[in-house]
Design an enzyme around this catalytic site. Structure first.
Site, PDB file in Angstrom:
ATOM      1  N   TYR A 295       0.659  -1.146   0.023  1.00 33.70           N
ATOM      2  CA  TYR A 295       0.070   0.031  -0.072  1.00 33.70           C
ATOM      3  C   TYR A 295       0.943   1.180   0.020  1.00 33.70           C
ATOM      4  O   TYR A 295       0.493   2.301  -0.648  1.00 33.70           O
ATOM      5  CB  TYR A 295      -1.117   0.075   1.098  1.00 33.70           C
ATOM      6  CG  TYR A 295      -1.899   0.952   1.047  1.00 33.70           C
ATOM      7  CD1 TYR A 295      -3.055   0.675   0.153  1.00 33.70           C
ATOM      8  CD2 TYR A 295      -2.260   1.723   2.376  1.00 33.70           C
ATOM      9  CE1 TYR A 295      -4.007   1.686  -0.146  1.00 33.70           C
ATOM     10  CE2 TYR A 295      -3.329   2.555   2.019  1.00 33.70           C
ATOM     11  CZ  TYR A 295      -4.283   2.352   1.106  1.00 33.70           C
ATOM     12  OH  TYR A 295      -5.358   3.392   1.097  1.00 33.70           O
TER      13      TYR A 295
ATOM     14  N   HIS B 118      -9.558   8.943  -8.147  1.00 34.20           N
ATOM     15  CA  HIS B 118      -8.371   7.986  -8.114  1.00 34.20           C
ATOM     16  C   HIS B 118      -8.649   6.738  -7.627  1.00 34.20           C
ATOM     17  O   HIS B 118      -8.732   5.664  -8.767  1.00 34.20           O
ATOM     18  CB  HIS B 118      -7.709   8.644  -6.756  1.00 34.20           C
ATOM     19  CG  HIS B 118      -6.503   7.931  -6.486  1.00 34.20           C
ATOM     20  ND1 HIS B 118      -6.041   7.473  -5.148  1.00 34.20           N
ATOM     21  CD2 HIS B 118      -5.558   7.466  -7.256  1.00 34.20           C
ATOM     22  CE1 HIS B 118      -4.846   6.876  -5.241  1.00 34.20           C
ATOM     23  NE2 HIS B 118      -4.661   6.757  -6.377  1.00 34.20           N
ATOM     24  N   CYS B 137      -8.252   9.383   1.420  1.00 31.52           N
ATOM     25  CA  CYS B 137      -7.651   8.217   1.325  1.00 31.52           C
ATOM     26  C   CYS B 137      -6.303   8.456   0.875  1.00 31.52           C
ATOM     27  O   CYS B 137      -5.525   7.866   1.419  1.00 31.52           O
ATOM     28  CB  CYS B 137      -8.408   7.615   0.459  1.00 31.52           C
ATOM     29  SG  CYS B 137     -10.017   6.684   1.044  1.00 31.52           S
ATOM     30  N   HIS B 138      -6.117   9.113  -0.188  1.00 31.11           N
ATOM     31  CA  HIS B 138      -4.769   9.413  -0.568  1.00 31.11           C
ATOM     32  C   HIS B 138      -4.452  10.823  -1.034  1.00 31.11           C
ATOM     33  O   HIS B 138      -3.472  11.135  -1.665  1.00 31.11           O
ATOM     34  CB  HIS B 138      -4.202   8.697  -1.977  1.00 31.11           C
ATOM     35  CG  HIS B 138      -5.013   7.255  -1.609  1.00 31.11           C
ATOM     36  ND1 HIS B 138      -6.207   6.570  -2.264  1.00 31.11           N
ATOM     37  CD2 HIS B 138      -4.535   6.029  -0.919  1.00 31.11           C
ATOM     38  CE1 HIS B 138      -6.376   5.788  -1.912  1.00 31.11           C
ATOM     39  NE2 HIS B 138      -5.471   4.992  -1.379  1.00 31.11           N
ATOM     40  N   GLY B 139      -5.359  11.799  -0.442  1.00 32.79           N
ATOM     41  CA  GLY B 139      -4.946  13.338  -0.538  1.00 32.79           C
ATOM     42  C   GLY B 139      -5.348  13.899  -1.749  1.00 32.79           C
ATOM     43  O   GLY B 139      -4.353  14.321  -2.357  1.00 32.79           O
TER      44      GLY B 139
END
Ligand code: HEM
Ligand code: FES
Lengths: 423, 173
Positions: A295, B118, B137-139
C-alpha cells in the site's frame, strides 16, 4: 538426492498394499527417511508452520461458512451472530482472523530466509517461483476474506483495491464492472468474493503440493548454501526434523494463542466493527498490516497508473529473482557486501509497512519514496551488480567439513567458482 | 498405379485433426462466454435506475447527497462568490482542463458523482486547499467546480446525466 536407503514393507498387509498403491512407500520416502541436510536452523521450520497454518485456515474457514450469510443485508449481522450465539463461534472466528496474520508472518520469514540463504538460486528456481505464486494467491484470498465481514474497512478496502483495475487504459472500466457485477461494490461483489474465498485456499493447497514436490526433487538448501555432497551431509527427516519442526510449531502456537485469547482485535481495525456504509468513507482507509508495504508503494507515486504498476511490479519482480542474482555463492554468510544490502532491504521493507499506515504527506511521503526506490534498486541494480563484482569470503569445503576450501577460487569478475590453479 | 506420397501434402488425418480442434475450440469459446458474462451486472442492477431529489430546501452554500447506482451524488447550491471563483479558476493550471461552464447546466447548481476518480473513496465537502472537496484516502483536492487540483486523482469528479424536472425537482440518471 542420494537414496542409498530403500523402503521395505514390514508385514503382509503393507506388502500387499505396496504392490497396488505404494502409499506407505511414498510417505516413507518423502516424510520419514527423506535425506535432509543436517545443519538446518530454525528458519527452516517455517515451511512446516506454513503447511499447518493453511490447514488451520481451511478447517476454521469451512466451519465459519456453516454460519455465515453472504448477503449485504445479513453478512455483518451473521458475523455478530457467530461471535455471540454460535457455540465457540468467537474462538473459531478469532483463530481464522488472527490465523491469517500468523500465516503472513510465517510466509514473510520464510521468504526472507530464502532471500538470505539464496534458496531461490539454481537449481531451485521453480520452487521459488511456485512460492511467489502461493504468495500472490494468499494476498488475493486474504483480501477477499476481509471483505466478507462487510464492515466499513471491508467495504472501502474493496472499493479502493478493485478500483486499481480501472487504471488499465481503455478496457479498465469494463473489467471493473465485470469484477464487481455492478457499478460499485455491492451484493453481487460480496457473493462472488465469498465463492472465491472458499475456492482459493484449495488452489493454494494444490500449488503447495507442487512446491513441496519441487523441494523434494532438488532437496533442501541449507545455511551454508553449499550443495549436499554425500550421505554424511544428511540425516533422515524423521525423527530429527519432525521433532524440531514440532517444537518450533508449539512455540509459534504460544504466540498465536496470545493473540487469540488476550488480544484478538489488536491486528484488526476498529472501524470494521461498523457496518459497511456506501455513503460514508472512513477518515483513514488502511489495509490489513501484512499488505501495508505494498500500500505504501502504491501511494508513494503521485501518478495513478504508475502507482498501480509499481505495486504489482513489487511482486512481479520476485519472479525474476533467480536471473537477477546470478552469483554462484548462495548463502549471504559468505557474501559480506550482499549481507549489508540485505539487512538494509529488510529494514526498508519494515519501514514501508509502517509508512503504509501513515497519512501520505510530508516526511512520510518522502520516506515512502526513498524506500520504494530502494526496494526496486535492490533487485534491479544491487543484485546484478553484486553478482558481477562482489568477492565472496572464504568458504568451507562442505557441510561436514569446516576446513577452508582451497580447491576452488572465486572468479573475481563474475563470482563463478573455478578450480584453483595451484591444485 | 504408382502413388507418390508427398511428405508435405496434408493428409486426410491432418484434416480430421484440424476439424476436431476447430470444433473443440468453438465449443469451448461458446461455453466460456456465458461463464464470463454472468459476472457482468445482471438485469436488476443495470435496469438503469434514475433518482429524483427535492432541492427546494437547500440553502445557498448548502448541499445534498443522494444515492444513485450505489454511489453518492453531490448536489451543491453554490454561492455567488463560489461561482465567481470557479469561473476565474478556468484559467488556472488545471491537471484536467475543463471550463466551469462545461460542467454545469445552471451555474448555481453543481451536480457531480461523489466518487474520487483516484480509487473510489468519497471526498469530504469544504475541506482541502481549493475550497471544494478533499479525499482523505490518498489526498486528492478538488475545487468548487469538482475539478482535480492536487493529488493522485487523474480526472475531475464525473458529472452524471441529469435534468431539472421543475423548480424544485432534479432527476439524476
Ligand atoms: C502456503 C504457503 C507456503 C507453504 C505451505 C510452503 C511450504 C514449504 C515447505 C514445507 C518447505 C520446506 C521446508 C522449509 O524449507 O521451510 C518450503 C521450502 C521453500 N519455500 Fe515455501 N511454502 C509456502 C510459501 C512460500 C513462498 C511464498 C515462497 C517464496 C516466495 C516460498 C519459497 C520457498 C523456497 C525457496 C523453499 C526452499 C527452501 C530451502 O529448502 O532452502 N515458499 N516451503
Ligand atoms: S481515492 Fe481519493 S485520493 Fe485515492
Amino acid at each position: 538426492m542420494n537414496h542409498d536407503y530403500e523402503y521395505t514393507p514390514s508385514n503382509g498387509f503393507t506388502k500387499w498394499l505396496d504392490k497396488r498403491l505404494p502409499l506407505m512407500r511414498f510417505a516413507d520416502e518423502n516424510m520419514l527417511s527423506f535425506p535432509t541436510p543436517k545443519n538446518l536452523n530454525y528458519f527452516w521450520t517455517f515451511g512446516f508452520i506454513l503447511t499447518l497454518s493453511l490447514v488451520t485456515q481451511i478447517i476454521t474457514g469451512i466451519v465459519l461458512a456453516m454460519h455465515y450469510t453472504p448477503h449485504v443485508l445479513m453478512a455483518f449481522d451473521s458475523i455478530e451472530h457467530i461471535m455471540r450465539d454460535v457455540n465457540y463461534g468467537w474462538l473459531i472466528r478469532y483463530i481464522h482472523a488472527n490465523g491469517a496474520s500468523m500465516f503472513f508472518l510465517a510466509v514473510f520469514i520464510h521468504m526472507f530466509r530464502s532471500l538470505y540463504y539464496g534458496s531461490y538460486k539454481e537449481p531451485r528456481e521453480i520452487l521459488w517461483i511456485l512460492g511467489v505464486v502461493i504468495f500472490l494467491l494468499m494476498i488475493i484470498t486474504a483480501f477477499m476474506g476481509y471483505v466478507l465481514v462487510w464492515g466499513q474497512m471491508s467495504f472501502w478496502g474493496a472499493t479502493v483495491i478493485t478500483n486499481l483495475v480501472a487504471t488499465i487504459p481503455v478496457v479498465g472500466e469494463s473489467i471493473l464492472t465485470l469484477l464487481l457485477g455492478g457499478f460499485s461494490v455491492d451484493n453481487p461483489t460480496l457473493n462472488r468474493f465469498f465463492s472465491l474465498h472458499y475456492l482459493l485456499p484449495f488452489v493454494i493447497f494444490g500449488v503447495v503440493i507442487l512446491h513441496i514436490w519441487a523441494l523434494h526433487v532438488t532437496g533442501n538448501n541449507n545455511p551454508t548454501g553449499i550443495s549436499v555432497k554425500d550421505s554424511n551431509d544428511t540425516i533422515s527427516f524423521h525423527p530429527y526434523y519432525t521433532v524440531k519442526d514440532l517444537f518450533a510449531y508449539i512455540v509459534f502456537l504460544l504466540m498465536f494463542s496470545y493473540f487469540i485469547f488476550y488480544n484478538p482485535n489488536i491486528l484488526g481495525h476498529p472501524d470494521n466493527y461498523i457496518e459497511a456504509d456506501a455513503m460514508v468513507t472512513p477518515a483513514h482507509i488502511v489495509p490489513e498490516w501484512y499488505l501495508l508495504p505494498f500500500y505504501a508503494i502504491l501511494r508513494a507515486v503521485p501518478d495513478k497508473l504508475m502507482g498501480v504498476l509499481l505495486m504489482f511490479g513489487s511482486i512481479a519482480v520476485l519472479f525474476f529473482l533467480p536471473w537477477l542474482d546470478t552469483m554462484k555463492v548462495r548463502s549471504a554468510r559468505y557474501r559480506p557486501v550482499y549481507k549489508i544490502f540485505y539487512f538494509t532491504f529488510l529494514i526498508s521493507c519494515l519501514l514501508l509497512g509502517y509508512l503504509g499506515g501513515q497519512a501520505p504527506e510530508g516526511i512520510y511521503l518522502f520516506l515512502s519514496r526513498v524506500c520504494t526506490i530502494y526496494y526496486f534498486a535492490f533487485f534491479l541494480v544491487v543484485m546484478p551488480l553484486l553478482s558481477r563484482y562482489e568477492k565472496p569470503s572464504a568458504m568451507p569445503i562442505g557441510i561436514s567439513n569446516p576446513a577452508i576450501d582451497t580447491s576452488i577460487e572465486i572468479d573475481e569478475v563474475d563470482g563463478d567458482l573455478v578450480p584453483s590453479a595451484n591444485t | 498405379m504408382t502413388d507418390i506420397i508427398d511428405e508435405n501434402e496434408p493428409t486426410r488425418r491432418d484434416f480430421l485433426y484440424i476439424t476436431t480442434a476447430v470444433f473443440g475450440a468453438t465449443g469451448a469459446a461458446t461455453l466460456a462466454w456465458p461463464l464470463i458474462h454472468q459476472l457482468n451486472p445482471d438485469a436488476s442492477v443495470s435496469a438503469l435506475s434514475s433518482v429524483e431529489a427535492d432541492i427546494s430546501s437547500i440553502p445557498e452554500g448548502g448541499s445534498l447527497k443522494v444515492a444513485w447506482r450505489g454511489k453518492p451524488v453531490f448536489i451543491r447550491r453554490r454561492t455567488k462568490e463560489e461561482i465567481l471563483i470557479a469561473e476565474n479558476e478556468d484559467a488556472a493550471n488545471l491537471p484536467h482542463p475543463e471550463k466551469d461552464a462545461e460542467r454545469v447546466k445552471n451555474k448555481e447548481w453543481l451536480v457531480v458523482v461523489g466518487v474520487c476518480t483516484h480509487l473510489g473513496c468519497i471526498p469530504i465537502a469544504d475541506k482541502g486547499d481549493f475550497g471544494g472537496w478533499f479525499c482523505p484516502c490518498h489526498g486528492s483536492h478538488y475545487d468548487i467546480s469538482g475539478r482535480i487540483r492536487k493529488g493522485p486523482a487523474p480526472t475531475n469528479l464525473e458529472v452524471p446525466p441529469y435534468e431539472f424536472v421543475n423548480e424544485s425537482i432534479i432527476k439524476i440518471g
